[in-house]
Motif scaffolding. Structure first.
Motif, PDB file in Angstrom:
ATOM      1  N   LYS A  80       0.825  -1.210   0.000  1.00 30.33           N
ATOM      2  CA  LYS A  80       0.000   0.000   0.000  1.00 30.33           C
ATOM      3  C   LYS A  80       0.858   1.258   0.000  1.00 30.33           C
ATOM      4  CE  LYS A  80      -3.792  -2.175   2.449  1.00 30.33           C
ATOM      5  NZ  LYS A  80      -4.599  -2.202   3.667  1.00 30.33           N
ATOM      6  N   THR A  81       2.135   1.114   0.259  1.00 27.58           N
ATOM      7  CA  THR A  81       3.014   2.268   0.359  1.00 27.58           C
ATOM      8  C   THR A  81       3.400   2.810  -1.012  1.00 27.58           C
ATOM      9  OG1 THR A  81       5.015   3.144   1.381  1.00 27.58           O
ATOM     10  CG2 THR A  81       5.191   0.988   0.379  1.00 27.58           C
ATOM     11  N   GLU A  82       3.746   4.070  -1.037  1.00 26.77           N
ATOM     12  CA  GLU A  82       4.259   4.709  -2.248  1.00 26.77           C
ATOM     13  C   GLU A  82       5.644   5.289  -1.996  1.00 26.77           C
ATOM     14  OE1 GLU A  82       1.414   7.491  -3.761  1.00 26.77           O
ATOM     15  OE2 GLU A  82      -0.177   6.008  -3.808  1.00 26.77           O
ATOM     16  N   ALA A  84       9.282   5.882  -2.284  1.00 26.19           N
ATOM     17  CA  ALA A  84      10.214   5.625  -3.381  1.00 26.19           C
ATOM     18  C   ALA A  84      11.368   4.732  -2.952  1.00 26.19           C
ATOM     19  CB  ALA A  84      10.745   6.944  -3.930  1.00 26.19           C
ATOM     20  N   ASP A  85      11.884   4.930  -1.733  1.00 23.37           N
ATOM     21  CA  ASP A  85      13.026   4.123  -1.292  1.00 23.37           C
ATOM     22  C   ASP A  85      12.657   2.643  -1.178  1.00 23.37           C
ATOM     23  OD1 ASP A  85      11.406   4.867   0.934  1.00 23.37           O
ATOM     24  OD2 ASP A  85      13.059   4.482   2.320  1.00 23.37           O
ATOM     25  N   LEU A  86      11.445   2.346  -0.762  1.00 21.75           N
ATOM     26  CA  LEU A  86      10.995   0.961  -0.660  1.00 21.75           C
ATOM     27  C   LEU A  86      10.852   0.339  -2.047  1.00 21.75           C
ATOM     28  CD1 LEU A  86      10.012  -1.259   1.333  1.00 21.75           C
ATOM     29  CD2 LEU A  86       7.717  -0.462   0.846  1.00 21.75           C
ATOM     30  N   ILE A  87      10.317   1.091  -2.970  1.00 17.76           N
ATOM     31  CA  ILE A  87      10.156   0.614  -4.346  1.00 17.76           C
ATOM     32  C   ILE A  87      11.515   0.319  -4.974  1.00 17.76           C
ATOM     33  CG2 ILE A  87       9.344   1.251  -6.660  1.00 17.76           C
ATOM     34  CD1 ILE A  87       7.179   2.975  -5.178  1.00 17.76           C
ATOM     35  N   VAL A  88      12.445   1.237  -4.807  1.00 14.11           N
ATOM     36  CA  VAL A  88      13.798   1.054  -5.357  1.00 14.11           C
ATOM     37  C   VAL A  88      14.470  -0.164  -4.722  1.00 14.11           C
ATOM     38  CG1 VAL A  88      16.109   2.082  -5.472  1.00 14.11           C
ATOM     39  CG2 VAL A  88      14.095   3.466  -5.995  1.00 14.11           C
ATOM     40  N   LYS A  89      14.329  -0.316  -3.402  1.00 10.64           N
ATOM     41  CA  LYS A  89      14.925  -1.455  -2.704  1.00 10.64           C
ATOM     42  C   LYS A  89      14.376  -2.773  -3.245  1.00 10.64           C
ATOM     43  CE  LYS A  89      15.539  -3.383   1.937  1.00 10.64           C
ATOM     44  NZ  LYS A  89      15.240  -3.211   3.373  1.00 10.64           N
ATOM     45  N   ALA A  90      13.071  -2.843  -3.447  1.00  5.12           N
ATOM     46  CA  ALA A  90      12.448  -4.071  -3.958  1.00  5.12           C
ATOM     47  C   ALA A  90      12.963  -4.410  -5.359  1.00  5.12           C
ATOM     48  CB  ALA A  90      10.930  -3.925  -3.967  1.00  5.12           C
ATOM     49  N   LYS A  92      15.823  -3.439  -6.718  1.00  3.49           N
ATOM     50  CA  LYS A  92      17.240  -3.802  -6.611  1.00  3.49           C
ATOM     51  C   LYS A  92      17.423  -5.219  -6.076  1.00  3.49           C
ATOM     52  CE  LYS A  92      19.449   0.686  -6.235  1.00  3.49           C
ATOM     53  NZ  LYS A  92      20.255   1.583  -5.393  1.00  3.49           N
ATOM     54  N   LYS A  93      16.494  -5.680  -5.254  1.00  2.00           N
ATOM     55  CA  LYS A  93      16.600  -7.019  -4.674  1.00  2.00           C
ATOM     56  C   LYS A  93      15.985  -8.095  -5.552  1.00  2.00           C
ATOM     57  CE  LYS A  93      17.393  -5.830   0.063  1.00  2.00           C
ATOM     58  NZ  LYS A  93      18.686  -6.462   0.256  1.00  2.00           N
ATOM     59  N   GLY A  94      15.524  -7.705  -6.742  1.00  5.14           N
ATOM     60  CA  GLY A  94      15.082  -8.719  -7.703  1.00  5.14           C
ATOM     61  C   GLY A  94      13.618  -8.704  -8.069  1.00  5.14           C
ATOM     62  N   ALA A  95      12.833  -7.797  -7.513  1.00  2.00           N
ATOM     63  CA  ALA A  95      11.426  -7.719  -7.899  1.00  2.00           C
ATOM     64  C   ALA A  95      11.308  -7.288  -9.350  1.00  2.00           C
ATOM     65  CB  ALA A  95      10.675  -6.747  -6.993  1.00  2.00           C
ATOM     66  N   PHE A  96      10.380  -7.889 -10.056  1.00  2.00           N
ATOM     67  CA  PHE A  96      10.127  -7.517 -11.451  1.00  2.00           C
ATOM     68  C   PHE A  96       9.416  -6.171 -11.520  1.00  2.00           C
ATOM     69  CE2 PHE A  96       7.456  -7.598 -15.269  1.00  2.00           C
ATOM     70  CZ  PHE A  96       8.433  -7.781 -16.238  1.00  2.00           C
ATOM     71  N   ASP A  97       8.495  -5.973 -10.575  1.00  2.00           N
ATOM     72  CA  ASP A  97       7.735  -4.716 -10.541  1.00  2.00           C
ATOM     73  C   ASP A  97       7.142  -4.550  -9.153  1.00  2.00           C
ATOM     74  OD1 ASP A  97       6.633  -2.329 -11.395  1.00  2.00           O
ATOM     75  OD2 ASP A  97       5.558  -3.211 -13.076  1.00  2.00           O
ATOM     76  N   PHE A  98       6.618  -3.373  -8.900  1.00  2.00           N
ATOM     77  CA  PHE A  98       6.062  -3.009  -7.595  1.00  2.00           C
ATOM     78  C   PHE A  98       4.664  -2.456  -7.837  1.00  2.00           C
ATOM     79  CE2 PHE A  98       5.453  -0.630  -3.759  1.00  2.00           C
ATOM     80  CZ  PHE A  98       6.273  -1.219  -2.810  1.00  2.00           C
ATOM     81  N   ILE A  99       3.671  -3.100  -7.207  1.00  2.00           N
ATOM     82  CA  ILE A  99       2.279  -2.675  -7.402  1.00  2.00           C
ATOM     83  C   ILE A  99       1.749  -2.110  -6.100  1.00  2.00           C
ATOM     84  CG2 ILE A  99      -0.046  -3.455  -8.002  1.00  2.00           C
ATOM     85  CD1 ILE A  99       1.304  -5.747  -9.541  1.00  2.00           C
TER      86      ILE A  99
END
Length: 99
Positions: A80-82, A84-90, A92-99
């Protein structure tokens, strides 16, 4: 029919995903990280949907575990968060995308 693994604790959110994806895909649900290693070694999934904020375990450690076992499987991180640092971290750690 694509096989999708959904790692989500919230039953309401799982119901929403089932309504949206269930008619078109084969869904498997895990409310936490219990047996995820064994499951991923046994079965292949076209995509994994992962809630990054699980109460039982840090979602980032689960992301790492998923990518170690099946590096080719895309992981879409749910949150539910927006922040930016969490999105970038995900990502960088291998997530294909962040929804």
């Amino acid at each position: 029919m694509s096989k999708i693994l959904i790692i989500e604790e919230n039953q309401e959110w799982r119901n929403d995903l089932k309504a949206a994806l269930g008619p078109f895909h084969s869904l498997r649900y895990l409310p936490d990280d219990k047996d995820i290693g064994a499951l991923l070694r046994r079965e292949d999934y076209e995509v994994v949907l992962l809630n990054i904020y699980l109460n039982i375990k840090d979602g980032f450690s689960m992301l790492k575990q998923i990518k170690l076992i099946n590096p080719q499987t895309p992981v879409l991180v749910l949150s539910k968060t927006e922040k930016a640092d969490l999105i970038v971290k995900a990502i960088k750690k291998g997530a294909f995308d962040f929804i």
